[in-house]
Design a protein around this motif. Structure first.
Motif, PDB file in Angstrom:
ATOM      1  N   ALA A  44     -11.468   6.919  -3.506  1.00 33.52           N
ATOM      2  CA  ALA A  44     -10.717   5.786  -2.719  1.00 33.52           C
ATOM      3  C   ALA A  44      -9.902   6.109  -1.847  1.00 33.52           C
ATOM      4  O   ALA A  44      -9.895   5.455  -0.945  1.00 33.52           O
ATOM      5  CB  ALA A  44      -9.913   5.266  -4.006  1.00 33.52           C
ATOM      6  N   THR A  68      -4.237   2.209  -2.455  1.00 37.39           N
ATOM      7  CA  THR A  68      -3.865   3.361  -3.073  1.00 37.39           C
ATOM      8  C   THR A  68      -3.040   4.364  -2.480  1.00 37.39           C
ATOM      9  O   THR A  68      -2.433   5.113  -2.693  1.00 37.39           O
ATOM     10  CB  THR A  68      -5.503   3.998  -3.291  1.00 37.39           C
ATOM     11  OG1 THR A  68      -6.181   2.822  -4.110  1.00 37.39           O
ATOM     12  CG2 THR A  68      -5.512   5.136  -4.343  1.00 37.39           C
ATOM     13  N   HIS A  78      -4.231  -8.007   6.629  1.00 39.64           N
ATOM     14  CA  HIS A  78      -5.706  -8.226   7.085  1.00 39.64           C
ATOM     15  C   HIS A  78      -5.421  -9.210   8.128  1.00 39.64           C
ATOM     16  O   HIS A  78      -6.452  -9.693   8.877  1.00 39.64           O
ATOM     17  CB  HIS A  78      -6.496  -8.887   6.044  1.00 39.64           C
ATOM     18  CG  HIS A  78      -6.724  -8.189   4.836  1.00 39.64           C
ATOM     19  ND1 HIS A  78      -7.698  -7.056   5.065  1.00 39.64           N
ATOM     20  CD2 HIS A  78      -6.476  -8.081   3.659  1.00 39.64           C
ATOM     21  CE1 HIS A  78      -7.880  -6.349   3.960  1.00 39.64           C
ATOM     22  NE2 HIS A  78      -7.081  -7.056   3.172  1.00 39.64           N
ATOM     23  N   ARG A 117       1.809   6.516  -7.898  1.00 39.38           N
ATOM     24  CA  ARG A 117       0.696   7.515  -8.296  1.00 39.38           C
ATOM     25  C   ARG A 117       0.924   8.896  -7.664  1.00 39.38           C
ATOM     26  O   ARG A 117       1.403   9.030  -6.602  1.00 39.38           O
ATOM     27  CB  ARG A 117      -0.751   7.130  -7.852  1.00 39.38           C
ATOM     28  CG  ARG A 117      -1.084   5.692  -8.321  1.00 39.38           C
ATOM     29  CD  ARG A 117      -2.243   5.247  -7.560  1.00 39.38           C
ATOM     30  NE  ARG A 117      -2.585   3.918  -8.198  1.00 39.38           N
ATOM     31  CZ  ARG A 117      -3.072   3.336  -9.171  1.00 39.38           C
ATOM     32  NH1 ARG A 117      -3.411   4.601 -10.072  1.00 39.38           N
ATOM     33  NH2 ARG A 117      -3.321   2.158  -9.359  1.00 39.38           N
ATOM     34  N   GLU A 174       0.336  -6.283   1.973  1.00 40.03           N
ATOM     35  CA  GLU A 174      -0.091  -7.524   2.390  1.00 40.03           C
ATOM     36  C   GLU A 174       0.929  -8.685   2.203  1.00 40.03           C
ATOM     37  O   GLU A 174       0.748  -9.475   1.576  1.00 40.03           O
ATOM     38  CB  GLU A 174      -1.553  -7.912   1.590  1.00 40.03           C
ATOM     39  CG  GLU A 174      -2.499  -6.874   2.017  1.00 40.03           C
ATOM     40  CD  GLU A 174      -3.929  -7.450   1.358  1.00 40.03           C
ATOM     41  OE1 GLU A 174      -4.099  -8.597   1.340  1.00 40.03           O
ATOM     42  OE2 GLU A 174      -4.521  -6.692   0.984  1.00 40.03           O
ATOM     43  N   ALA A 204     -10.606  -0.373   1.260  1.00 37.58           N
ATOM     44  CA  ALA A 204     -10.616   0.747   1.979  1.00 37.58           C
ATOM     45  C   ALA A 204      -9.682   1.913   1.562  1.00 37.58           C
ATOM     46  O   ALA A 204     -10.020   3.046   1.806  1.00 37.58           O
ATOM     47  CB  ALA A 204     -10.195   0.165   3.428  1.00 37.58           C
ATOM     48  N   GLY A 205      -8.769   1.451   0.659  1.00 37.34           N
ATOM     49  CA  GLY A 205      -7.895   2.505  -0.131  1.00 37.34           C
ATOM     50  C   GLY A 205      -6.633   2.215   0.431  1.00 37.34           C
ATOM     51  O   GLY A 205      -5.735   3.249   0.391  1.00 37.34           O
ATOM     52  N   LYS A 206      -6.189   1.180   1.154  1.00 35.86           N
ATOM     53  CA  LYS A 206      -4.925   0.938   1.781  1.00 35.86           C
ATOM     54  C   LYS A 206      -3.727   1.039   0.578  1.00 35.86           C
ATOM     55  O   LYS A 206      -2.746   1.764   0.621  1.00 35.86           O
ATOM     56  CB  LYS A 206      -4.901  -0.363   2.480  1.00 35.86           C
ATOM     57  CG  LYS A 206      -5.782  -0.557   3.540  1.00 35.86           C
ATOM     58  CD  LYS A 206      -5.700  -1.895   4.286  1.00 35.86           C
ATOM     59  CE  LYS A 206      -5.883  -3.045   3.425  1.00 35.86           C
ATOM     60  NZ  LYS A 206      -7.289  -3.036   2.826  1.00 35.86           N
ATOM     61  N   GLN A 263       1.346  -5.328  -4.001  1.00 36.39           N
ATOM     62  CA  GLN A 263       0.394  -6.255  -3.511  1.00 36.39           C
ATOM     63  C   GLN A 263       0.256  -7.418  -4.822  1.00 36.39           C
ATOM     64  O   GLN A 263       0.281  -8.518  -4.301  1.00 36.39           O
ATOM     65  CB  GLN A 263      -1.160  -5.592  -3.690  1.00 36.39           C
ATOM     66  CG  GLN A 263      -2.263  -6.621  -3.171  1.00 36.39           C
ATOM     67  CD  GLN A 263      -3.451  -6.097  -2.763  1.00 36.39           C
ATOM     68  OE1 GLN A 263      -3.452  -4.712  -2.640  1.00 36.39           O
ATOM     69  NE2 GLN A 263      -4.352  -6.782  -2.143  1.00 36.39           N
TER      70      GLN A 263
HETATM   71  N1  LIG Z   1      -7.346   1.862 -10.880  1.00 37.06           N
HETATM   72  C1  LIG Z   1      -8.438   2.139 -10.538  1.00 37.06           C
HETATM   73  N2  LIG Z   1      -9.583   2.570 -11.234  1.00 37.06           N
HETATM   74  C2  LIG Z   1     -10.919   2.581 -10.357  1.00 37.06           C
HETATM   75  N3  LIG Z   1     -11.026   2.044  -9.268  1.00 37.06           N
HETATM   76  C3  LIG Z   1      -9.887   1.834  -8.476  1.00 37.06           C
HETATM   77  C4  LIG Z   1      -8.741   1.749  -9.034  1.00 37.06           C
HETATM   78  N4  LIG Z   1      -7.783   1.065  -8.163  1.00 37.06           N
HETATM   79  C5  LIG Z   1      -8.645   1.050  -7.269  1.00 37.06           C
HETATM   80  N5  LIG Z   1      -9.728   1.255  -7.329  1.00 37.06           N
HETATM   81  C6  LIG Z   1     -10.713   1.360  -6.241  1.00 37.06           C
HETATM   82  O1  LIG Z   1     -10.383   2.206  -5.044  1.00 37.06           O
HETATM   83  C7  LIG Z   1     -10.931   1.568  -3.997  1.00 37.06           C
HETATM   84  C8  LIG Z   1      -9.676   1.402  -3.012  1.00 37.06           C
HETATM   85  O2  LIG Z   1      -8.813   0.290  -3.673  1.00 37.06           O
HETATM   86  P1  LIG Z   1      -7.612  -0.250  -2.793  1.00 37.06           P
HETATM   87  O3  LIG Z   1      -6.885  -1.201  -3.846  1.00 37.06           O
HETATM   88  O4  LIG Z   1      -6.724   1.063  -2.386  1.00 37.06           O
HETATM   89  O5  LIG Z   1      -8.209  -0.921  -1.540  1.00 37.06           O
HETATM   90  P2  LIG Z   1      -7.354  -1.847  -0.606  1.00 37.06           P
HETATM   91  O6  LIG Z   1      -7.607  -0.989   0.841  1.00 37.06           O
HETATM   92  O7  LIG Z   1      -5.946  -2.024  -1.012  1.00 37.06           O
HETATM   93  O8  LIG Z   1      -8.171  -3.214  -0.574  1.00 37.06           O
HETATM   94  P3  LIG Z   1      -7.500  -4.808  -0.648  1.00 37.06           P
HETATM   95  O9  LIG Z   1      -7.577  -5.211   1.021  1.00 37.06           O
HETATM   96  O10 LIG Z   1      -8.673  -5.526  -1.063  1.00 37.06           O
HETATM   97  O11 LIG Z   1      -6.183  -4.784  -0.986  1.00 37.06           O
HETATM   98  C9  LIG Z   1     -11.659   0.388  -4.337  1.00 37.06           C
HETATM   99  O12 LIG Z   1     -13.129   0.494  -4.173  1.00 37.06           O
HETATM  100  C10 LIG Z   1     -11.253  -0.041  -5.733  1.00 37.06           C
HETATM  101  O13 LIG Z   1     -12.236  -0.609  -6.392  1.00 37.06           O
END
Ligand SMILES: Nc1ncnc2c1ncn2[C@@H]1O[C@H](COP(=O)(O)OP(=O)(O)OP(=O)(O)O)[C@@H](O)[C@H]1O
Ligand SMILES: [Mg+2]
Lengths: 357, 300
Positions: free
Chosen positions: B19, B45, B189, B54, B157, B41-43, B84
């Protein structure tokens, strides 16, 4: 004005307490629902001794009519006698349950007709009239009675059913709301993300847990006050000497039940699941702990299961101090058991606890 | 006093999914920093590892001298966080939520009124959060993040559910905070938002940072042609082609569009023919950079 800053602990406790009292369902199940049982049990069981048997007398019955005044007074306490001349109709009334017995006398023969449908009433009616006939027989001999009976109840004379019912129902009420409160609070906060949000605030986990403990204790205090208040005001509940010892008892009981809720809330994923799980534990526990009726007639193994349950020890402790007049020392063992239970289960919950959904 | 954020080689995997896959960057004290990237994208996380929610599986995060996953209250008092998904206490009013969050951070209850004013929720102070609209909830969540006047602010966001008015007003709030020297990190976004607010942005995809620069530099780096659109009837297609030379000319119901890398020449030729009324010029935007880098495919 409101310039004072609250501590994290205080503000969390206040937020939880408001959340609780603003939820009508929570308040109903924690306070109104158990009170309904108190009214039910208190009302039903205290009435039992008062109801008199309804007797229909056909024509003249000399053993009744000529009894001495003292005997007549004793009849009036337990029998309500009406007169009728329509014998078949009177028997039909007994059969339908509208009257309890029909009595008639033909010469030396006294006939009592009763229904076996209500066994208690049937026994009362038979017993009473056997005694009446015996007394009449004795009277015709002209001899004074050789033996006399002096009945005495072992408990304090003021003791009524409410004394036994209140501690058990109060224990059940406290167990139910402490368990469900802790379980659902944990699950709801985990699911809506508040637990994660709180992790990022400068609040330590013990403050959050202690806030919940404080709220559950306050709810238990409200339940206790209402139960004792209503019991004394409406049902003649009387508290015996060391009754204040129920405070530490309920305190440690609340901790024990919260630990059950904590475990349920740590395992369950949804609020419904958590509440279901809590009920699954609390309701059987209430039965096995004698909250609804005494377990004296239950099989030994069932009573053995009860011994393993915290509510049983809370109930016994409260009965001892509130009703049986035991001293404060009698609460030491139950309190120790309840606290031990709380410690063990909290430790287990800490192992399966999750911050995230 | 603002704090510097140093992120080095962050990794977070979920099973086989990487991620976050080696993210590094530094946010200077007082900087306004944007994290952009498609869904997944992983933002979030990355942000959650920076906030301390985490613990990174590999790599380090430093905010000032602190490692956030240790959750030291000294750092947490200086850090404002909007997650979020907004989360509130059940059955409390807007005012009570702010009072409660304030108390968690040791803030006097007086701050609540100022925050209500800032996010435009004065009229809703007595309403329970269960009865708020999505955008109002989000504004409250932002207010809760700012209640203790933090030195570093993380917003995931923040404008996702906001109407244009609320969005512009929030921009003002965030600019004011940033102008007073506080560090702001946000994900969004809305490319216009990032362009307007952020000093620098990192564009992420599939757990990696693809580009990191000022929005202007990123757009310049794209070296994209300018699109000049003419209202229908101002110029014939033949004339337009003669002006455009080798550059493409598209015609549709909305008029003619010349896509060119020599806008100055084209515009002066158009001026000579008096064809400027109803004309619009569109240069490349951060959105073009974003799409160029991350493609147009849906993300899982
Ligand atoms: N607790 C979790 N368990 C398994 N996979 C996860 C978990 N949290 C996030 N992911 C996966 O990790 C990847 C990154 O997730 P993340 O939430 O960081 O994306 P993001 O960039 O914030 O997306 P968005 O714009 O939709 O908010 C995604 O593919 C998501 O499915
Ligand atoms: Mg996200």
């Amino acid at each position: 004005m409101r310039a004072r800053t609250m501590t994290p602990f205080g503000s969390l406790a206040r937020a939880m307490l408001k959340g609780f009292f603003r939820d009508r369902m929570s308040v109903f199940f924690a306070i109104v629902f158990p009170l309904m049982f108190l009214v039910l049990f208190g009302g039903l069981l205290t009435d039992q001794g008062v109801s008199r048997s309804e007797i229909i007398q056909i024509g003249a019955v000399p053993v009744l009519d000529d009894a001495d005044p003292a005997t007549k007074e004793a009849f009036d306490a337990s029998l309500e006698i009406t007169r009728s001349s329509d014998e078949p109709d009177a028997v039909a009334q007994v059969r339908k349950g509208d009257a309890d017995a029909v009595i008639s006398q033909d010469g030396d023969r006294v006939t009592v007709r009763y229904s076996a449908a209500d066994q208690v009433k049937a026994a009362t009616v038979r017993g009473t009239f056997e005694a009446v006939v015996q007394a009449a027989n004795l009277a015709t001999t002209g001899q004074p009675p050789t033996f006399s009976l002096d009945p005495r109840q072992v408990e304090d004379e003021s003791l009524s059913t409410i004394q036994f019912v209140t501690p058990g129902l109060l224990g059940w009420a406290v167990a139910m709301s402490a368990t469900i409160g802790a379980a659902s609070n944990l699950v709801v906060w985990r699911r809506n993300g508040l637990l994660r949000r709180l992790r990022l605030a400068p609040v330590r986990t013990p403050s959050v847990v202690l806030a919940r403990v404080a709220v559950s204790l306050m709810i238990a205090a409200v339940q206790t006050a209402i139960f004792l208040g209503l019991g004394m005001a409406a049902f003649g509940l009387e508290l015996s000497g060391s009754w204040p010892m129920i405070v530490p008892l309920l305190l440690s009981g609340t901790l024990a039940f919260m630990s059950i809720g904590l475990l349920a809330g740590s395992i369950a994923r949804t609020e419904e699941g958590a509440i279901g799980m809590a009920n699954f534990v609390v309701l059987p526990m209430a039965f096995l702990s004698g909250s609804f009726f005494p377990l004296d007639d239950a099989p030994a193994w069932l009573r053995g299961v009860g011994e393993a349950l915290p509510l049983r020890h809370l109930n016994e402790g409260m009965l001892d101090t509130m009703v049986r007049g035991e001293g404060p020392a009698s609460t030491i063992a139950p309190i120790a058991i309840l606290l031990g239970f709380a410690i063990v289960l909290t430790a287990v919950s800490a192992r399966v606890f999750r911050w995230d959904a | 006093m603002a704090l510097e954020i140093r992120v080095d080689g962050l990794v977070m995997t979920y099973g086989d999914l990487r991620a976050v896959d080696g993210v590094s960057f530094t946010v200077a004290p007082g900087e306004f920093f944007g994290l952009l990237g498609p869904n997944g994208a992983g933002k979030t996380t990355t942000l959650e590892m920076i906030e301390g929610l985490r613990r990174p599986q590999a790599g380090t995060v430093r905010i000032g001298d602190h490692e956030p996953w240790r959750r030291e209250s000294g750092l947490q008092r200086r850090m404002g966080v909007q997650l979020q998904a907004s989360s509130f206490f059940e059955r409390l009013t807007v005012r009570e939520q702010l009072d409660t969050f304030g108390a968690l951070y040791g803030v006097a209850a007086g701050r609540t009124d100022a925050m209500l004013e800032q996010v435009g929720l004065v009229d809703k102070a007595g309403v329970r959060t269960e009865d708020l609209s999505g955008g109002q909830l989000q504004r409250l969540s932002i207010a809760c993040a700012l209640i203790h006047d933090p030195d570093v602010v993380f917003l995931d966001e923040p404008t996702a559910a906001l109407d244009p008015q609320a969005r512009r007003n929030l921009w003002d709030v965030l600019r004011t905070i940033n102008d007073s020297g506080r560090t702001v990190v946000l994900t969004t976004h809305h490319m216009d938002e990032a362009e307007v607010l952020c000093d620098r942005v990192a564009i992420m995809d599939a757990g990696r940072v693809l580009e990191l620069d000022t929005p202007a530099a990123l757009v310049r780096g794209l070296d994209a042609p300018v699109r000049i659109s003419l209202a229908p009837g101002t110029l014939s297609a033949a004339d337009a082609r003669s002006i455009a030379g080798d550059d493409p000319v598209d015609e549709d119901a909305g008029g003619l569009t010349i896509t060119t890398r020599r806008p100055a020449e084209v515009l002066s030729a158009l001026a000579d023919r008096d064809a400027l009324s109803g004309l619009s010029v569109k240069g490349a935007s951060l959105e073009d950079v974003f799409l160029e880098l991350t493609g147009r495919e849906y993300r899982a």
